[in-house]
Design a protein around this motif. Structure first.
Motif, PDB file in Angstrom:
ATOM      1  N   ALA A 307       0.822  -1.234  -0.077  1.00 25.59           N
ATOM      2  CA  ALA A 307       0.001   0.025   0.026  1.00 25.59           C
ATOM      3  C   ALA A 307       0.936   1.349   0.085  1.00 25.59           C
ATOM      4  N   PHE A 308       0.350   2.341  -0.484  1.00 25.55           N
ATOM      5  CA  PHE A 308       1.108   3.580  -0.443  1.00 25.55           C
ATOM      6  C   PHE A 308       0.062   4.580  -0.334  1.00 25.55           C
ATOM      7  N   GLY A 309       0.538   5.881   0.236  1.00 25.52           N
ATOM      8  CA  GLY A 309      -0.385   7.033   0.364  1.00 25.52           C
ATOM      9  C   GLY A 309       0.703   8.287   0.018  1.00 25.52           C
ATOM     10  N   ILE A 310       0.116   9.162  -1.136  1.00 22.32           N
ATOM     11  CA  ILE A 310       0.611  10.264  -1.635  1.00 22.32           C
ATOM     12  C   ILE A 310       0.029  11.485  -1.013  1.00 22.32           C
ATOM     13  N   GLY A 311       0.646  12.676  -0.544  1.00 28.65           N
ATOM     14  CA  GLY A 311      -0.102  13.796  -0.513  1.00 28.65           C
ATOM     15  C   GLY A 311      -0.017  14.617  -1.982  1.00 28.65           C
ATOM     16  N   ILE A 312      -1.161  14.969  -2.430  1.00 29.27           N
ATOM     17  CA  ILE A 312      -1.390  15.700  -3.695  1.00 29.27           C
ATOM     18  C   ILE A 312      -0.822  16.886  -3.482  1.00 29.27           C
ATOM     19  N   GLU A 313      -1.251  17.591  -2.690  1.00 30.95           N
ATOM     20  CA  GLU A 313      -0.542  19.266  -2.533  1.00 30.95           C
ATOM     21  C   GLU A 313       0.840  18.944  -2.673  1.00 30.95           C
ATOM     22  N   ARG A 314       1.583  18.205  -1.902  1.00 31.42           N
ATOM     23  CA  ARG A 314       2.891  18.151  -1.876  1.00 31.42           C
ATOM     24  C   ARG A 314       3.587  17.955  -3.365  1.00 31.42           C
ATOM     25  N   LEU A 315       2.908  17.120  -4.135  1.00 32.59           N
ATOM     26  CA  LEU A 315       3.233  16.687  -5.387  1.00 32.59           C
ATOM     27  C   LEU A 315       3.270  17.995  -6.260  1.00 32.59           C
ATOM     28  N   ALA A 316       1.919  18.568  -6.159  1.00 31.24           N
ATOM     29  CA  ALA A 316       1.475  19.612  -7.108  1.00 31.24           C
ATOM     30  C   ALA A 316       2.514  20.954  -6.861  1.00 31.24           C
ATOM     31  N   MET A 317       2.815  21.142  -5.405  1.00 32.04           N
ATOM     32  CA  MET A 317       3.662  22.180  -5.048  1.00 32.04           C
ATOM     33  C   MET A 317       5.106  21.905  -5.605  1.00 32.04           C
ATOM     34  N   LEU A 318       5.596  20.861  -5.594  1.00 28.90           N
ATOM     35  CA  LEU A 318       6.882  20.394  -6.178  1.00 28.90           C
ATOM     36  C   LEU A 318       6.982  20.577  -7.628  1.00 28.90           C
ATOM     37  N   LYS A 319       6.142  19.980  -8.299  1.00 23.32           N
ATOM     38  CA  LYS A 319       6.065  19.951  -9.627  1.00 23.32           C
ATOM     39  C   LYS A 319       5.698  21.269 -10.413  1.00 23.32           C
ATOM     40  N   TYR A 320       4.806  22.192  -9.795  1.00 21.19           N
ATOM     41  CA  TYR A 320       4.442  23.431 -10.416  1.00 21.19           C
ATOM     42  C   TYR A 320       5.089  24.493  -9.646  1.00 21.19           C
ATOM     43  N   GLY A 321       6.012  24.254  -8.683  1.00 24.56           N
ATOM     44  CA  GLY A 321       6.476  25.274  -7.929  1.00 24.56           C
ATOM     45  C   GLY A 321       5.803  26.270  -7.457  1.00 24.56           C
ATOM     46  N   ILE A 322       4.847  25.714  -6.519  1.00 18.87           N
ATOM     47  CA  ILE A 322       3.897  26.639  -5.793  1.00 18.87           C
ATOM     48  C   ILE A 322       4.299  26.524  -4.091  1.00 18.87           C
ATOM     49  N   PRO A 323       4.747  27.791  -3.703  1.00 22.73           N
ATOM     50  CA  PRO A 323       5.435  27.604  -2.446  1.00 22.73           C
ATOM     51  C   PRO A 323       4.659  27.511  -1.258  1.00 22.73           C
ATOM     52  N   ASP A 324       3.364  28.176  -1.429  1.00 22.76           N
ATOM     53  CA  ASP A 324       2.526  28.071  -0.147  1.00 22.76           C
ATOM     54  C   ASP A 324       1.376  27.407  -0.279  1.00 22.76           C
ATOM     55  N   LEU A 325       1.375  26.186   0.599  1.00 30.26           N
ATOM     56  CA  LEU A 325       0.195  25.292   0.422  1.00 30.26           C
ATOM     57  C   LEU A 325      -1.135  25.729   0.618  1.00 30.26           C
ATOM     58  N   ARG A 326      -1.241  26.941   1.565  1.00 26.45           N
ATOM     59  CA  ARG A 326      -2.616  27.926   1.779  1.00 26.45           C
ATOM     60  C   ARG A 326      -3.131  28.422   0.474  1.00 26.45           C
ATOM     61  N   THR A 327      -2.372  28.904  -0.357  1.00 25.57           N
ATOM     62  CA  THR A 327      -3.088  29.702  -1.698  1.00 25.57           C
ATOM     63  C   THR A 327      -3.925  28.573  -2.615  1.00 25.57           C
ATOM     64  N   PHE A 328      -3.640  27.459  -2.211  1.00 24.79           N
ATOM     65  CA  PHE A 328      -4.478  26.362  -2.888  1.00 24.79           C
ATOM     66  C   PHE A 328      -6.037  26.532  -2.748  1.00 24.79           C
ATOM     67  N   TYR A 329      -6.331  27.066  -1.620  1.00 23.89           N
ATOM     68  CA  TYR A 329      -7.606  27.132  -1.152  1.00 23.89           C
ATOM     69  C   TYR A 329      -8.377  28.664  -1.096  1.00 23.89           C
ATOM     70  N   GLU A 330      -7.529  29.459  -1.393  1.00 21.82           N
ATOM     71  CA  GLU A 330      -8.007  31.050  -1.027  1.00 21.82           C
ATOM     72  C   GLU A 330      -8.720  31.420  -2.270  1.00 21.82           C
ATOM     73  N   SER A 331      -8.985  30.719  -3.296  1.00 24.73           N
ATOM     74  CA  SER A 331      -9.894  30.972  -4.391  1.00 24.73           C
ATOM     75  C   SER A 331      -9.516  32.504  -4.846  1.00 24.73           C
ATOM     76  N   ASP A 332      -8.406  32.733  -4.974  1.00 28.23           N
ATOM     77  CA  ASP A 332      -7.758  34.031  -5.885  1.00 28.23           C
ATOM     78  C   ASP A 332      -7.728  33.710  -7.377  1.00 28.23           C
ATOM     79  N   LEU A 333      -8.529  34.488  -8.050  1.00 27.65           N
ATOM     80  CA  LEU A 333      -8.664  34.123  -9.517  1.00 27.65           C
ATOM     81  C   LEU A 333      -7.238  34.459  -9.999  1.00 27.65           C
ATOM     82  N   ARG A 334      -6.534  35.652  -9.720  1.00 19.12           N
ATOM     83  CA  ARG A 334      -5.402  35.902 -10.210  1.00 19.12           C
ATOM     84  C   ARG A 334      -4.388  34.452 -10.032  1.00 19.12           C
ATOM     85  N   TRP A 335      -4.408  33.928  -8.797  1.00 16.49           N
ATOM     86  CA  TRP A 335      -3.659  33.015  -8.470  1.00 16.49           C
ATOM     87  C   TRP A 335      -3.874  31.555  -9.574  1.00 16.49           C
TER      88      TRP A 335
END
Ligand code: PHE
Length: 355
Positions: A307-335
């Protein structure tokens, strides 16, 4: 009679608008019109004359009515032609800019992971976000007094289900239990979804996403686990020779357990995935603990799994260079416009992304 006819037809021709034409119609054919007036005079004539004059008047009436109709049609045509000419559409003009929506990086990352693992033969499974304690902990070999419970910072809910207290699932691992209880091996599933822990900073959010993987079969061994996850990491990050390291770890539901690190470099403040002197942890895994198989009614002397468990946010931050996890859920259209994806950027099987 001839004069009357000629006069009326001339009036029809002279009418230069629909309104003028209608006035001519009333003046000729209306109750008080010229033809009607002549009709009224017929009474004073001899029967023979009356018949001939009546027929002649009726013929004039028909001719005038036909002339009015023809004129009407011609006027309507002319009006339409004028309109078509005036309202010509210039198809060479540029289109007006339209605002497009974007795919959120979390959705995109889930799609990519599912595409890669789907290609390896995994099927998507689901479970509830509001779980019973037993599925989230006990069946996964985390009893009531186990220290791992504290680490999970669980949100407990007021209700009690069939299998214990209601909780917001702290990981996607309860989907392993539901799958093993409800279907027979061989099993090969992945379960993407939302998970919850009472935690909040630049790298933690109370709601986050994981993707669980589970394989159970008679001959499944650690080599399968390693091969599957090494291939996955390389495909997801699109780096063929990506260094992948299995570091011994502990999870109550796997034995042995490992954490998987990928090679990276952090030289000069710049972070790069691939070759380098550093390691970065990206997922947890292990061979399914025999006790967990038994808890689900699977004979652990016959079957084993990983079995394995992967954190999606972690992968997304690493692959797409997103520095702060909280920004994922701020619903900022510019972001979202900056980090989002076009709806047609369907993830490819190779490299996980076709950009
Ligand atoms: N459920 C673990 C966590 O959330 C991850 C994991 C899944 C580890 C499956 C091993 C096997 O941390």
């Amino acid at each position: 009679m001839d004069k009357l006819k000629a006069d009326l037809l001339a009036q029809v021709q002279a009418a230069d608008s629909l309104q003028a034409l209608d006035e001519v119609r009333v003046a000729a054919l209306g109750k008080k019109g010229a033809i009607t007036a002549q009709m009224k005079n017929l009474g004073g004539l001899e029967p023979e004359q009356r018949k001939a004059a009546g027929q002649a008047l009726n013929a004039i009436k028909d001719d005038v009515a036909a002339a009015i109709e023809a004129k009407k049609t011609a006027m309507a045509d002319a009006e339409l032609n004028a309109k078509l000419l005036a309202e010509k559409i210039d198809v060479t003009l540029p289109t007006r800019p339209e605002r497009e929506g974007f795919i959120h990086p979390i959705s995109q990352t889930i799609e990519e992971v599912v595409a890669i693992l789907g290609e390896m033969g995994f099927e998507v499974a689901e479970g509830p976000e509001i779980e019973d304690d037993w599925y989230n902990f006990t069946a996964l070999n985390i009893p009531e007094d186990h220290p791992a419970r504290q680490e999970h910072d669980t949100f407990y809910l007021p209700g009690v289900g069939e299998k214990g207290r209601k909780v917001l699932r702290t990981h996607t691992s309860p989907v392993q239990i539901r799958t093993m209880m409800h279907s027979k091996p061989p099993l090969r599933i992945i379960a993407p979804g939302r998970t919850y822990r009472c935690d909040y900073d630049a790298t933690h959010s109370p709601m986050f996403h994981q993707i669980e993987g589970l394989v159970v079969d008679e001959t499944t061994h650690m080599g399968h686990l390693k091969g599957c996850l090494i291939d996955f990491c390389r495909a997801f990050f699109g780096v063929d020779e990506l260094p992948v390291r299995f570091r011994p770890s502990y999870f109550p539901f796997t034995e042995p357990s490992a954490e998987v690190d990928i090679g990276c470099s952090r030289k000069g403040g710049e972070f790069k995935i691939g070759h380098g002197e550093d390691w970065l942890e990206i997922l947890g895994c292990g061979m399914v603990n025999g006790k967990v198989l038994e808890n689900c009614g699977i004979d652990s002397t016959k079957y084993q799994g990983f079995a394995f468990g992967i954190g999606i946010e972690r992968l997304a931050m690493l692959k797409y260079g997103i520095p702060d996890l909280r920004t994922f859920y701020e619903s900022d259209l510019r972001w979202l416009r900056h980090y989002g994806f076009q709806a047609l950027d369907v993830p490819s099987m190779v490299g996980g992304l076709n950009q």
